[in-house]
Write an enzyme that holds these catalytic residues in place. Structure first.
Site, PDB file in Angstrom:
ATOM      1  N   TRP A 184     -76.643 131.273  16.499  1.00  0.00           N
ATOM      2  CA  TRP A 184     -75.678 132.378  16.116  1.00  0.00           C
ATOM      3  C   TRP A 184     -76.367 132.613  14.971  1.00  0.00           C
ATOM      4  O   TRP A 184     -76.382 134.070  14.684  1.00  0.00           O
ATOM      5  CB  TRP A 184     -74.384 131.404  15.907  1.00  0.00           C
ATOM      6  CG  TRP A 184     -73.341 132.574  15.387  1.00  0.00           C
ATOM      7  CD1 TRP A 184     -72.755 133.493  15.903  1.00  0.00           C
ATOM      8  CD2 TRP A 184     -73.279 132.926  13.785  1.00  0.00           C
ATOM      9  NE1 TRP A 184     -71.879 134.211  15.156  1.00  0.00           N
ATOM     10  CE2 TRP A 184     -72.341 134.113  13.805  1.00  0.00           C
ATOM     11  CE3 TRP A 184     -73.860 132.591  12.466  1.00  0.00           C
ATOM     12  CZ2 TRP A 184     -71.731 134.417  12.807  1.00  0.00           C
ATOM     13  CZ3 TRP A 184     -73.219 132.968  11.309  1.00  0.00           C
ATOM     14  CH2 TRP A 184     -72.229 133.950  11.571  1.00  0.00           C
TER      15      TRP A 184
ATOM     16  N   ALA B 134     -71.547 132.961  21.737  1.00  0.00           N
ATOM     17  CA  ALA B 134     -70.638 131.861  20.961  1.00  0.00           C
ATOM     18  C   ALA B 134     -69.927 132.477  19.940  1.00  0.00           C
ATOM     19  O   ALA B 134     -69.093 131.708  19.363  1.00  0.00           O
ATOM     20  CB  ALA B 134     -71.616 130.757  20.637  1.00  0.00           C
ATOM     21  N   ASP B 135     -70.083 133.720  19.510  1.00  0.00           N
ATOM     22  CA  ASP B 135     -69.367 134.402  18.448  1.00  0.00           C
ATOM     23  C   ASP B 135     -67.729 134.278  18.683  1.00  0.00           C
ATOM     24  O   ASP B 135     -67.074 134.980  19.543  1.00  0.00           O
ATOM     25  CB  ASP B 135     -69.743 135.618  17.730  1.00  0.00           C
ATOM     26  CG  ASP B 135     -69.052 136.160  16.573  1.00  0.00           C
ATOM     27  OD1 ASP B 135     -69.811 136.289  15.570  1.00  0.00           O
ATOM     28  OD2 ASP B 135     -68.093 136.743  16.707  1.00  0.00           O
ATOM     29  N   VAL B 136     -66.835 133.814  17.929  1.00  0.00           N
ATOM     30  CA  VAL B 136     -65.370 133.440  18.166  1.00  0.00           C
ATOM     31  C   VAL B 136     -64.783 134.785  18.089  1.00  0.00           C
ATOM     32  O   VAL B 136     -63.659 135.035  18.695  1.00  0.00           O
ATOM     33  CB  VAL B 136     -64.812 132.404  17.111  1.00  0.00           C
ATOM     34  CG1 VAL B 136     -63.507 132.529  17.406  1.00  0.00           C
ATOM     35  CG2 VAL B 136     -65.716 130.948  17.325  1.00  0.00           C
TER      36      VAL B 136
END
Length: 218
Positions: free
Chosen positions: A136, A155-157
Site C-alpha cells: 500500500w 487493499a485501500d479501504v
C-alpha cells in the site's frame, strides 16, 4: 500540484468506459492533487505516518523538517544517531525502517534518480524490500510522488468503500469489485482512484445516491 481536468482525454476516456463513474466525475469536476516530488522525503513521511493519527504524524514530520533544516535528505538523516531520531517521535521499528531506507538510498540499492525510468512493477519490488514499507505504501508513492497513472490499490479501504457505494454492490467484497472495475479504467486507474477518494473526502458517500448520480450523461 497535479491537475486532473474533466475535459482531458484521460478523464473523458473514463467517462466513456464507465457511466456510473462519469456521473461522479461530472459532479466533482476538476481535481487538484497535492504531490511530493522529493522521493526520499516522501518515503520518510510515509514511514512516519504509519499506524498513528494524522495529527501525531504531522507533529513528527514538522520535527523532522526542523531537524533537517527544512529539507529531508538521506545524508542529514544518516548523521543523526538513533537517540536523536527517537526524540523526534520515532518508535524502534520506525527507526529501523528509516535506517534501512537511508542505507539503500546511500549505497545505490534504491537509486532515487533512476526511479523515473523503472516500471511500476520494478519500483514496487524495490520499495517493498525496504523494512516497514508494504504494497500500500509503495502504491501511494507511485501515485502521489511519481504520478504514475495506472495504479490501483486494491487493499485501500477507502477505495473499496467508495466503489461498493457507487456501484450499489454490497454482495461482492470491495477488493473484488475494484478488480472487476479496473478493466474499464485501464490505463488510467489512478485517475479513477482520485475520484473515488473524493467521494469520501467530499462526504458524498453520506448522501442519498440519487444526489450523486443526478447529472445527466448524454
Amino acid at each position: 500540484m497535479l491537475l486532473i481536468n474533466v475535459d482531458s482525454q484521460e478523464v473523458q476516456y473514463l467517462c466513456k468506459n464507465d457511466r456510473e463513474l462519469a456521473k461522479v466525475i461530472q459532479l466533482i469536476g476538476d481535481i487538484q492533487v497535492q504531490t511530493r516530488k522529493n522521493y526520499y522525503s516522501s518515503l520518510v513521511q510515509s514511514i512516519i505516518g504509519q499506524l498513528i493519527s494524522v495529527k501525531a504524524a504531522n507533529t513528527i514530520r514538522q520535527r523532522v523538517f526542523n531537524a533537517c533544516d527544512g529539507e529531508i535528505m538521506p545524508e542529514k538523516i544518516e548523521r543523526m544517531d538513533d537517540q536523536s531520531i527517537k526524540k523526534l517521535g520515532f518508535s524502534k521499528q520506525k527507526i529501523a525502517s528509516l535506517r534501512d531506507l537511508t542505507e539503500r538510498v546511500q549505497n545505490g540499492e534504491l537509486p532515487l534518480e533512476e526511479l523515473d525510468y523503472l516500471s511500476d512493477k520494478e519500483i514496487m519490488s524495490r520499495l517493498t524490500a525496504i523494512r516497514g514499507i508494504g504494497p500500500w505504501t509503495a502504491e501511494m508513492f507511485l501515485i502521489f510522488s511519481m504520478q504514475r497513472m495506472n495504479i490501483l490499490s486494491l487493499a485501500d479501504v477507502g477505495l473499496q468503500r467508495a466503489a461498493k457505494w457507487l456501484y450499489g454492490n454490497n454482495e461482492t467484497d470491495g477488493k473484488s469489485l475494484l478488480l472487476e472495475k479496473s478493466i474499464q479504467w485501464q490505463p488510467y486507474q489512478t485517475i479513477a482512484s482520485f475520484y473515488l477518494w473524493r467521494i469520501i473526502d467530499d462526504d458524498h458517500i453520506r448522501k442519498d445516491k440519487e444526489e450523486v448520480i443526478h447529472p445527466k450523461i448524454d
